[in-house]
Design a protein around this motif. Structure first.
Motif, PDB file in Angstrom:
ATOM      1  N   ASP A 178      -4.332  27.582  -7.130  1.00 21.07           N
ATOM      2  CA  ASP A 178      -4.802  28.967  -6.990  1.00 21.07           C
ATOM      3  C   ASP A 178      -5.374  29.209  -5.592  1.00 21.07           C
ATOM      4  O   ASP A 178      -5.116  30.241  -4.977  1.00 21.07           O
ATOM      5  CB  ASP A 178      -5.863  29.289  -8.056  1.00 21.07           C
ATOM      6  CG  ASP A 178      -5.227  29.367  -9.438  1.00 21.07           C
ATOM      7  OD1 ASP A 178      -4.014  29.603  -9.520  1.00 21.07           O
ATOM      8  OD2 ASP A 178      -5.952  29.180 -10.433  1.00 21.07           O
ATOM      9  N   GLU A 179      -6.141  28.225  -5.099  1.00 21.84           N
ATOM     10  CA  GLU A 179      -6.724  28.374  -3.756  1.00 21.84           C
ATOM     11  C   GLU A 179      -5.621  28.451  -2.707  1.00 21.84           C
ATOM     12  O   GLU A 179      -5.673  29.245  -1.777  1.00 21.84           O
ATOM     13  CB  GLU A 179      -7.601  27.150  -3.451  1.00 21.84           C
ATOM     14  CG  GLU A 179      -9.037  27.341  -3.857  1.00 21.84           C
ATOM     15  CD  GLU A 179      -9.804  26.044  -3.682  1.00 21.84           C
ATOM     16  OE1 GLU A 179     -10.485  25.670  -4.643  1.00 21.84           O
ATOM     17  OE2 GLU A 179      -9.704  25.410  -2.613  1.00 21.84           O
ATOM     18  N   TYR A 180      -4.602  27.599  -2.889  1.00 25.73           N
ATOM     19  CA  TYR A 180      -3.514  27.562  -1.914  1.00 25.73           C
ATOM     20  C   TYR A 180      -2.761  28.898  -1.899  1.00 25.73           C
ATOM     21  O   TYR A 180      -2.502  29.477  -0.848  1.00 25.73           O
ATOM     22  CB  TYR A 180      -2.553  26.409  -2.252  1.00 25.73           C
ATOM     23  CG  TYR A 180      -1.334  26.391  -1.371  1.00 25.73           C
ATOM     24  CD1 TYR A 180      -1.418  25.894  -0.064  1.00 25.73           C
ATOM     25  CD2 TYR A 180      -0.122  26.912  -1.809  1.00 25.73           C
ATOM     26  CE1 TYR A 180      -0.310  25.912   0.776  1.00 25.73           C
ATOM     27  CE2 TYR A 180       0.984  26.932  -0.983  1.00 25.73           C
ATOM     28  CZ  TYR A 180       0.889  26.434   0.308  1.00 25.73           C
ATOM     29  OH  TYR A 180       1.986  26.462   1.140  1.00 25.73           O
ATOM     30  N   ILE A 181      -2.460  29.392  -3.097  1.00 23.07           N
ATOM     31  CA  ILE A 181      -1.670  30.644  -3.162  1.00 23.07           C
ATOM     32  C   ILE A 181      -2.496  31.811  -2.621  1.00 23.07           C
ATOM     33  O   ILE A 181      -1.997  32.679  -1.908  1.00 23.07           O
ATOM     34  CB  ILE A 181      -1.183  30.928  -4.600  1.00 23.07           C
ATOM     35  CG1 ILE A 181      -0.311  29.782  -5.087  1.00 23.07           C
ATOM     36  CG2 ILE A 181      -0.396  32.224  -4.653  1.00 23.07           C
ATOM     37  CD1 ILE A 181       0.084  29.864  -6.547  1.00 23.07           C
ATOM     38  N   GLN A 182      -3.795  31.812  -2.936  1.00 27.19           N
ATOM     39  CA  GLN A 182      -4.667  32.880  -2.420  1.00 27.19           C
ATOM     40  C   GLN A 182      -4.688  32.830  -0.885  1.00 27.19           C
ATOM     41  O   GLN A 182      -4.633  33.857  -0.211  1.00 27.19           O
ATOM     42  CB  GLN A 182      -6.087  32.720  -2.986  1.00 27.19           C
ATOM     43  CG  GLN A 182      -7.106  33.703  -2.437  1.00 27.19           C
ATOM     44  CD  GLN A 182      -6.799  35.154  -2.812  1.00 27.19           C
ATOM     45  OE1 GLN A 182      -6.229  35.400  -3.854  1.00 27.19           O
ATOM     46  NE2 GLN A 182      -7.155  36.085  -1.959  1.00 27.19           N
ATOM     47  N   ALA A 183      -4.757  31.598  -0.334  1.00 31.16           N
ATOM     48  CA  ALA A 183      -4.778  31.454   1.128  1.00 31.16           C
ATOM     49  C   ALA A 183      -3.477  31.991   1.725  1.00 31.16           C
ATOM     50  O   ALA A 183      -3.475  32.662   2.760  1.00 31.16           O
ATOM     51  CB  ALA A 183      -4.976  29.983   1.506  1.00 31.16           C
ATOM     52  N   GLN A 184      -2.353  31.708   1.067  1.00 32.87           N
ATOM     53  CA  GLN A 184      -1.059  32.191   1.559  1.00 32.87           C
ATOM     54  C   GLN A 184      -1.007  33.723   1.534  1.00 32.87           C
ATOM     55  O   GLN A 184      -0.475  34.352   2.439  1.00 32.87           O
ATOM     56  CB  GLN A 184       0.089  31.621   0.714  1.00 32.87           C
ATOM     57  CG  GLN A 184       0.275  30.131   0.862  1.00 32.87           C
ATOM     58  CD  GLN A 184       0.576  29.728   2.288  1.00 32.87           C
ATOM     59  OE1 GLN A 184       1.430  30.322   2.938  1.00 32.87           O
ATOM     60  NE2 GLN A 184      -0.130  28.746   2.787  1.00 32.87           N
ATOM     61  N   LEU A 185      -1.591  34.296   0.471  1.00 32.12           N
ATOM     62  CA  LEU A 185      -1.575  35.764   0.364  1.00 32.12           C
ATOM     63  C   LEU A 185      -2.453  36.374   1.462  1.00 32.12           C
ATOM     64  O   LEU A 185      -2.098  37.385   2.068  1.00 32.12           O
ATOM     65  CB  LEU A 185      -2.058  36.182  -1.034  1.00 32.12           C
ATOM     66  CG  LEU A 185      -1.796  37.631  -1.405  1.00 32.12           C
ATOM     67  CD1 LEU A 185      -0.302  37.948  -1.405  1.00 32.12           C
ATOM     68  CD2 LEU A 185      -2.370  37.959  -2.791  1.00 32.12           C
ATOM     69  N   LEU A 186      -3.602  35.728   1.724  1.00 33.38           N
ATOM     70  CA  LEU A 186      -4.478  36.224   2.792  1.00 33.38           C
ATOM     71  C   LEU A 186      -3.741  36.161   4.139  1.00 33.38           C
ATOM     72  O   LEU A 186      -3.808  37.101   4.942  1.00 33.38           O
ATOM     73  CB  LEU A 186      -5.774  35.396   2.844  1.00 33.38           C
ATOM     74  CG  LEU A 186      -6.678  35.631   4.050  1.00 33.38           C
ATOM     75  CD1 LEU A 186      -7.155  37.073   4.138  1.00 33.38           C
ATOM     76  CD2 LEU A 186      -7.872  34.707   4.037  1.00 33.38           C
TER      77      LEU A 186
END
Ligand code: SAM
Length: 287
Positions: A132-140
């Motif tokens: 979840d952290e990784y995907i959120q970072a990618q979205l940011l």
């Protein structure tokens, strides 16, 4: 959980319905603005990942506050999902990772750039924290990418961030484009959540920078062992905002009043199929 128990457990969820906001997240943007005054002088604003639209509601109400009948500001909202119409908000159903979306936004502004870009984007949560952290970072980073295509020099970018173990990498990426980066935690964002917001001010792209939609993270060979050091190690200020003596979003408050219906029920909610299968006793048959 019944409607009324959620009203009691989550005071901002209840207040949003009382005050006519489509989602409790409206309070997060309002509290960020209380601290940073990000709406001042904004004529063109973009709400990335906008559905169901409470941040767009906040923008629409605040940017056109003192303009009488004539609208002083233009607001464009983008989301993958369809959003019910909102007064004074132009809607684009699109993906923020696509260059065509950036082009559509600019054409809504007749070729001009935005003064403010906000992004409350969140991918579907998997429950696997690292993922979840990784995907959120990618979205940011995708939001940052599209922002470099649509924001004017000196403009402001606000985005949701997860304060996970690699957050300094994200700060470093943001600092390339913004001299002022602050991480802020609105009162209405649960203390128990790693969610926070970066407020990035005074957009100053590097000299000769040409906006692209390539993900900058993928161009770096970064690993936890390869820690940032020297001038690459960035520490950004962290501030709490919103009335700190106000409601605590992790608390349960007892409310005498009856529960309220959602202001804007979802269009095509993904759980509709499950409900209709349940009504047809589908799950009893398969178990
Ligand atoms: N700020 C909104 C409000 O106040 O109503 C809530 C936003 S909601 C937490 C996150 C949204 O991000 C979802 O509606 C989702 O569809 C959107 N989203 C996720 N990935 C996206 C993408 N690549 N492009 C556009 N929207 C995206």
């Amino acid at each position: 959980m019944g409607k009324s128990s959620k009203d009691k457990r989550d005071i901002y969820y209840r207040l949003a319905k009382e005050q006519g906001w489509r989602a409790r997240s409206a309070f997060k943007l309002l509290q960020i603005n209380e601290e940073f005054n990000i709406f001042e002088g904004v004529q063109r604003a973009v709400d990335l990942c906008a559905a169901p639209g409470s941040w767009s509601q906040v923008l629409s109400k605040n940017l056109n506050k003192n303009s009488g009948d004539a609208l002083s500001s233009k607001i464009v909202a983008v989301d993958l999902q369809a959003m019910a119409p909102l007064e004074n908000v132009i809607q684009i159903q699109g993906d923020i990772t696509k260059v065509s979306t950036a082009e559509q936004i600019i054409s809504c502004f007749d070729g001009e750039l935005a003064d403010l870009v906000v992004c409350d984007g969140a991918p579907d949560v998997t429950g696997l924290h690292d993922m979840d952290e990784y995907i959120q970072a990618q979205l940011l980073l995708s939001a940052l990418n599209i922002t470099t295509n649509i924001l004017c020099p000196g403009g402001t970018f606000v985005a949701k961030i997860f304060r996970g173990k690699d957050v300094t990498l994200l700060y470093a990426q943001l600092k390339i484009f913004f001299p002022n980066v602050t991480c802020c935690k609105p009162r209405s964002s649960r203390n128990s959540s790693i969610e926070a917001f970066v407020v990035c001010q005074n957009y100053t792209p590097p000299k000769d920078y040409i906006p692209t939609m390539i993900n900058p993270l993928l161009d770096l060979s970064y690993s936890p062992e390869n820690k940032f050091s020297g001038s690459n190690h960035v520490i950004v200020p962290f501030v709490a905002c919103g009335d700190l003596s106000g409601f605590d979003s992790d608390m349960t408050y007892s409310l005498e009043k009856k529960s309220l219906d959602p202001l804007q029920p979802p269009i095509n909610a993904p759980y509709h199929t499950a409900i209709s299968l349940k009504q047809k006793n589908f799950y009893n048959k398969v178990s």
